[in-house]
Design an enzyme around this catalytic site. Sequence first.
Site, PDB file in Angstrom:
ATOM      1  N   ASP A  89       0.860  -1.186   0.000  1.00 24.01           N
ATOM      2  CA  ASP A  89       0.000   0.000   0.000  1.00 24.01           C
ATOM      3  C   ASP A  89       0.897   1.236   0.000  1.00 24.01           C
ATOM      4  O   ASP A  89       0.800   2.096   0.867  1.00 24.01           O
ATOM      5  CB  ASP A  89      -0.918  -0.015   1.230  1.00 24.01           C
ATOM      6  CG  ASP A  89      -1.979   1.079   1.180  1.00 24.01           C
ATOM      7  OD1 ASP A  89      -2.221   1.635   0.084  1.00 24.01           O
ATOM      8  OD2 ASP A  89      -2.560   1.401   2.233  1.00 24.01           O
ATOM      9  N   LEU A  90       1.750   1.289  -0.997  1.00 27.31           N
ATOM     10  CA  LEU A  90       2.809   2.291  -1.019  1.00 27.31           C
ATOM     11  C   LEU A  90       2.314   3.581  -1.666  1.00 27.31           C
ATOM     12  O   LEU A  90       1.987   3.613  -2.853  1.00 27.31           O
ATOM     13  CB  LEU A  90       4.020   1.747  -1.769  1.00 27.31           C
ATOM     14  CG  LEU A  90       5.299   2.569  -1.671  1.00 27.31           C
ATOM     15  CD1 LEU A  90       5.801   2.629  -0.228  1.00 27.31           C
ATOM     16  CD2 LEU A  90       6.370   1.992  -2.584  1.00 27.31           C
TER      17      LEU A  90
END
Length: 272
Positions: free
Chosen positions: A182-183
Site C-alpha cells: 500500500d505504497l
Amino acid sequence: MTRLARHGAALLGAGLWNWHPLPGGDVAQVLLVYLNDGRKVVVKNGPDPVAEADMLRALGLTGAPVPDVLAVDEDALVLQYLPADGRLSRCWSDLARVIALAHTGRPEGGMMRYGWSGGYAVGAVKVCNDWTETWPDFWAQRRIGVHLDHVPIDLARQLETLLRCLPDLLPATPEPCLLHGDLWGGNVLVSGQHVTGLIDPCCYYGHAEVDLATLGVFNQPPAGFYTRYGVPERGHEVRFAIYRLWIALVHLRLFGVTYRPMVAQYLNDAGF
C-alpha cells in the site's frame, strides 16, 4: 481515543501523560502518545495489529527503515516514534533505495509462490493473501475477482473481461519479492533528504512492479526515482494500470462513487 492511548501506555508498563491524533487515520486511529516517563510513541489500532507488526518486522529484516515494534496485542500496536518533518519531493532518490531494499525479501525457503501467511484488511475491505503458484492467478483471484460482488454490474462485466485476459498481460512467474502493498506518499516518513520509515504496510510476496505502480496513484515519482531503482520492463504501462486498479477498487468500496472515474481510467489505460 483516550482509551487507545491508555491501552498503548499500559502495554509498555507506563502511565499516560498526554496524546494527540496524527494525520492519516482514515481507516484506523493513530495517536502520538506522551508517557509519564518522558517517552513518546505512536499507538494505533486497525484491522489486525498483530499482523501489521509481523509485516513491519519482515520489512525491517530487509534493511528497509521501519519503526520498531515496541508492543502489540489484538487491540493496539505501539511503535517507535520516527521524525517526519520532511517532504517527499526531496527524498525520491532515497525512497528508490529503500524500496529496492524491501524488495530483496523473498518467501521462506525461496519458494516460487505468491501471497502471504494470512489475510489482512484495508479498513472494511478484506484482503485475501492465500498463496498461488502463478502471478496472474494471484492477481485475478486475490486482487480483482474479489470485488465483483461489490461493484455495479456494468463495472463487474468489465472486470470479468479483464480477468480472462490477465494470463496474457501479466508475467506468469516473476521473482516473488516482499511488497509494501500500500505504497503511497502518506505511508512514507521522511526527514531532511532521507526516508526515516515505511509505515502502514499491507505486505505480501509478488511482482516488484506493484509497489512502483501504486506509488504513482497519488504521487508522481520523477524520472530520477526510476533511474535509481531501475527502469521498469517494456510494456509496464499496461501492468501499472492493472496494479493501480486494485487501489482504485478498494477506494471505490471504502469511499464511494467519487472513485468510479479512477477505476474507469485504469481500466481504459489497461485497454478495457
